[in-house]
Design an enzyme around this catalytic site. Structure first.
Site, PDB file in Angstrom:
ATOM      1  N   ALA A  72       0.712  -1.118  -0.023  1.00 38.10           N
ATOM      2  CA  ALA A  72      -0.062   0.032  -0.088  1.00 38.10           C
ATOM      3  C   ALA A  72       0.900   1.385   0.055  1.00 38.10           C
ATOM      4  O   ALA A  72       0.458   2.280  -0.494  1.00 38.10           O
ATOM      5  CB  ALA A  72      -0.832   0.019   1.297  1.00 38.10           C
ATOM      6  N   LYS A  73       1.979   1.275   0.612  1.00 41.04           N
ATOM      7  CA  LYS A  73       2.960   2.386   0.526  1.00 41.04           C
ATOM      8  C   LYS A  73       3.340   2.961  -0.818  1.00 41.04           C
ATOM      9  O   LYS A  73       3.519   3.943  -1.020  1.00 41.04           O
ATOM     10  CB  LYS A  73       4.195   2.077   1.609  1.00 41.04           C
ATOM     11  CG  LYS A  73       3.925   1.880   2.936  1.00 41.04           C
ATOM     12  CD  LYS A  73       5.000   1.695   3.570  1.00 41.04           C
ATOM     13  CE  LYS A  73       6.119   0.503   3.212  1.00 41.04           C
ATOM     14  NZ  LYS A  73       5.426  -0.696   3.627  1.00 41.04           N
ATOM     15  N   LYS A  77      15.365  -2.554   3.446  1.00 39.37           N
ATOM     16  CA  LYS A  77      14.444  -2.459   2.329  1.00 39.37           C
ATOM     17  C   LYS A  77      14.770  -1.044   1.764  1.00 39.37           C
ATOM     18  O   LYS A  77      14.231  -0.190   2.474  1.00 39.37           O
ATOM     19  CB  LYS A  77      13.031  -3.144   2.632  1.00 39.37           C
ATOM     20  CG  LYS A  77      13.191  -4.617   2.754  1.00 39.37           C
ATOM     21  CD  LYS A  77      11.647  -4.912   3.199  1.00 39.37           C
ATOM     22  CE  LYS A  77      11.695  -6.290   3.759  1.00 39.37           C
ATOM     23  NZ  LYS A  77       9.997  -6.530   3.910  1.00 39.37           N
ATOM     24  N   LYS A 126      -1.416 -14.054   4.472  1.00 34.77           N
ATOM     25  CA  LYS A 126      -1.780 -12.716   4.823  1.00 34.77           C
ATOM     26  C   LYS A 126      -1.631 -11.853   3.602  1.00 34.77           C
ATOM     27  O   LYS A 126      -0.927 -12.327   2.606  1.00 34.77           O
ATOM     28  CB  LYS A 126      -0.388 -12.152   5.583  1.00 34.77           C
ATOM     29  CG  LYS A 126      -0.730 -10.629   5.989  1.00 34.77           C
ATOM     30  CD  LYS A 126       0.444 -10.355   7.208  1.00 34.77           C
ATOM     31  CE  LYS A 126       1.542 -10.106   6.500  1.00 34.77           C
ATOM     32  NZ  LYS A 126       2.707  -9.586   7.570  1.00 34.77           N
ATOM     33  N   LYS A 147      -2.103  -8.167   1.654  1.00 33.80           N
ATOM     34  CA  LYS A 147      -1.636  -6.817   1.455  1.00 33.80           C
ATOM     35  C   LYS A 147      -3.291  -6.023   1.279  1.00 33.80           C
ATOM     36  O   LYS A 147      -3.664  -6.288   0.235  1.00 33.80           O
ATOM     37  CB  LYS A 147      -0.959  -6.288   0.648  1.00 33.80           C
ATOM     38  CG  LYS A 147       0.753  -6.955   0.898  1.00 33.80           C
ATOM     39  CD  LYS A 147       1.214  -6.463   2.405  1.00 33.80           C
ATOM     40  CE  LYS A 147       2.500  -6.752   2.524  1.00 33.80           C
ATOM     41  NZ  LYS A 147       3.095  -6.226   3.669  1.00 33.80           N
ATOM     42  N   ASP A 154      -2.789  -6.968   5.843  1.00 36.94           N
ATOM     43  CA  ASP A 154      -1.895  -5.943   6.232  1.00 36.94           C
ATOM     44  C   ASP A 154      -1.973  -4.733   5.357  1.00 36.94           C
ATOM     45  O   ASP A 154      -1.998  -4.672   4.349  1.00 36.94           O
ATOM     46  CB  ASP A 154      -0.413  -6.467   6.008  1.00 36.94           C
ATOM     47  CG  ASP A 154       0.689  -5.594   6.316  1.00 36.94           C
ATOM     48  OD1 ASP A 154       0.392  -4.631   7.019  1.00 36.94           O
ATOM     49  OD2 ASP A 154       1.928  -5.942   6.290  1.00 36.94           O
ATOM     50  N   ASN A 212      -0.238  -1.703   6.082  1.00 37.52           N
ATOM     51  CA  ASN A 212       1.273  -1.173   5.839  1.00 37.52           C
ATOM     52  C   ASN A 212       0.853   0.287   6.444  1.00 37.52           C
ATOM     53  O   ASN A 212       1.364   1.160   5.577  1.00 37.52           O
ATOM     54  CB  ASN A 212       1.785  -1.248   4.598  1.00 37.52           C
ATOM     55  CG  ASN A 212       2.391  -2.693   4.457  1.00 37.52           C
ATOM     56  OD1 ASN A 212       1.849  -3.520   3.507  1.00 37.52           O
ATOM     57  ND2 ASN A 212       3.401  -3.189   5.015  1.00 37.52           N
ATOM     58  N   GLU A 228       6.129  -4.044  13.612  1.00 37.47           N
ATOM     59  CA  GLU A 228       7.616  -4.346  12.838  1.00 37.47           C
ATOM     60  C   GLU A 228       8.696  -3.384  12.440  1.00 37.47           C
ATOM     61  O   GLU A 228       9.708  -3.167  12.262  1.00 37.47           O
ATOM     62  CB  GLU A 228       6.753  -5.018  11.439  1.00 37.47           C
ATOM     63  CG  GLU A 228       6.232  -4.003  10.647  1.00 37.47           C
ATOM     64  CD  GLU A 228       5.987  -4.852   8.939  1.00 37.47           C
ATOM     65  OE1 GLU A 228       6.419  -4.479   8.125  1.00 37.47           O
ATOM     66  OE2 GLU A 228       4.982  -5.793   9.336  1.00 37.47           O
ATOM     67  N   HIS A 276       8.163 -10.098  12.699  1.00 33.95           N
ATOM     68  CA  HIS A 276       8.219  -9.642  11.139  1.00 33.95           C
ATOM     69  C   HIS A 276       9.449 -10.392  10.545  1.00 33.95           C
ATOM     70  O   HIS A 276      10.442 -10.098  10.923  1.00 33.95           O
ATOM     71  CB  HIS A 276       8.387  -8.267  11.033  1.00 33.95           C
ATOM     72  CG  HIS A 276       8.342  -7.528   9.608  1.00 33.95           C
ATOM     73  ND1 HIS A 276       9.585  -7.056   9.224  1.00 33.95           N
ATOM     74  CD2 HIS A 276       7.634  -7.660   8.715  1.00 33.95           C
ATOM     75  CE1 HIS A 276       9.564  -6.534   8.018  1.00 33.95           C
ATOM     76  NE2 HIS A 276       8.651  -6.933   7.687  1.00 33.95           N
ATOM     77  N   GLU A 313       6.747 -15.647  10.260  1.00 38.53           N
ATOM     78  CA  GLU A 313       6.314 -15.431   8.890  1.00 38.53           C
ATOM     79  C   GLU A 313       7.464 -16.142   7.819  1.00 38.53           C
ATOM     80  O   GLU A 313       8.492 -15.872   7.844  1.00 38.53           O
ATOM     81  CB  GLU A 313       6.397 -13.707   8.565  1.00 38.53           C
ATOM     82  CG  GLU A 313       5.948 -13.198   7.221  1.00 38.53           C
ATOM     83  CD  GLU A 313       5.911 -11.543   7.307  1.00 38.53           C
ATOM     84  OE1 GLU A 313       5.036 -10.989   6.577  1.00 38.53           O
ATOM     85  OE2 GLU A 313       6.578 -10.925   8.111  1.00 38.53           O
TER      86      GLU A 313
END
Length: 399
Positions: free
Chosen positions: A46-47, A81, A194, A196, A225, A227, A277, A327, A347
């Site tokens: 989503a970011k 990341k 999971k 997104k 999630d 985010n 996380e 995470h 995860e």
């Protein structure tokens, strides 16, 4: 081509070194490396859809290899990341010589020494993420010395940990591929999936969740999630809209630092709330627990500074009575989740498998704790090939 440098240090064997003298072993060499793991396809959550970040195309790793005069060795790593990897590496190689001559058993004291060596740039964030690689390596070494897996060294509550997969549910994938990945993961023995969410189009989020829920059935464990992409009002609306899907948790519905907002959602919704996380200190997680902002705490050992601070979080989380779902970094977290007395997940990301010569085993929806000493991992030739820079302090006795 890998750029390699070295640091020459004086012989410290005759100096008074305080608390570590009794054990008799000393750190003789530290190798710090920077590597970049490329991803097969750009990854978006989503970011990216809200314009805050670019798609993820590679992951930076800072590896630490520590050897001692008795011939022991340990392997640790941290990661970043999108940005920050070279900065972490620069900080790590600068403080690494401080480990030479030290007793590798004194892990907590050495963590404190390293964090204070770089305290002028902070005792959280990039500075502690950089020293996480050394902390993990020291715990790996300690497990190898004892002939025990890290989980057994700490003290396990289980030999397998419930495992869920995230890598097949990113927003960069069309819904048809997400459904196919979900069905494949179920067939391969994963325990949960999971997805997104957090797109500007909330109806699209709900449609994705509905499609996967229909594909895997009502009884299969499903998480989402966001985010950090919802505000408090949208988080409450979406949380209520997601209630009928019977989710295990809603992850990061709000900004990671909005502990009060997460607490309000946790109190208002039946679906459990998960977050943590993106936090990089014990204190930040402690605030989540103090405000009862989470039902699932999600610390990341490399991000909080390694296994030493993570163990502090385990004690706080146990006291608060919350569940645990660390995470990423499953190679570390399978051990730490196995040592947690309450409900715990790990995860599953297959992305990192090319880095190691060994593989983690999934069985009946759970990840098996490796029986090999320490973390039970060694760097692959591929990891060496992806390495772009290496610095050695002291004399290293591993290849």
């Amino acid at each position: 081509m890998t750029l390699e440098t070295s640091t020459v240090v004086p012989d410290l064997s005759g100096l008074h070194l305080g608390a570590g003298e009794a054990a008799g072993d000393r750190i003789t060499g530290v190798r710090t490396s920077l590597a970049f793991l490329p991803l097969g396809n750009p990854i978006s959550d989503a970011k990216v859809f809200t314009g805050r970040q670019k798609p993820l195309t590679e992951i930076a790793f800072v590896f630490a290899e520590i050897t001692t005069e008795s011939g022991l060795s340990g392997l640790g790593w941290a990661y970043s990341k999108r940005a920050g990897g070279p900065g972490m590496y620069a900080h790590a190689r600068e403080v690494a010589p401080g480990l030479l001559g030290e007793d590798p058993s004194d892990i907590s004291r050495l963590w404190t020494k390293l964090v204070w060596a770089g305290a002028s740039v902070g005792r959280s964030g990039l500075a502690t993420q950089a020293i996480a690689a050394f902390d993990v390596a020291l715990w790996d070494l300690k497990g190898r010395r004892a002939g025990l897996p890290l989980a057994k060294l700490i003290g396990v509550h289980r030999d397998t940990v419930a495992a869920y997969n995230t890598s097949g549910g990113f927003l960069s994938m069309p819904i048809e591929a997400v459904v196919e990945n979900a069905q494949r993961s179920v067939a391969n023995g994963i325990g949960g999936i999971k997805l997104k969410v957090g797109q500007p189009d909330r109806k699209a989020d709900l449609a994705r969740v509905a499609a996967v829920r229909e594909a895997v059935g009502d009884e299969f464990t499903l998480m989402v999630d966001a985010n950090q992409q919802w505000n408090r009002q949208d988080g409450l609306r979406m949380g209520r809209a997601l209630e009928p899907f019977g989710l295990e948790w809603i992850e990061e519905p709000l900004d990671a630092y909005d502990a009060q907002g997460h607490a309000q959602l946790a109190a208002a919704l039946d679906t459990p709330i998960a977050t943590g996380e993106m936090l990089t200190s014990v204190a930040e997680h402690a605030e989540l627990l103090r405000l009862r902002s989470v039902d699932y705490l999600q610390p990341d050992a490399p991000r909080v500074g390694g296994i030493t601070p993570f163990l502090k979080l385990l004690a706080l989380a146990e006291h608060a009575g919350v569940s645990l779902a660390p995470h990423f970094a499953m190679e570390i977290h399978v051990h730490l989740s196995a040592a947690y007395p309450h409900t715990a997940w790990v995860e599953h990301f297959e992305w990192l498998e090319p880095l190691w010569n060994e593989r983690l085993e999934l069985r009946d929806g759970r990840m098996v704790v490796p029986a090999r000493p320490g973390l039970g991992l060694s760097l692959s030739d591929q990891a060496r090939a992806w390495t772009v820079e290496t610095t050695t302090a002291g004399t290293l006795s591993v290849n």
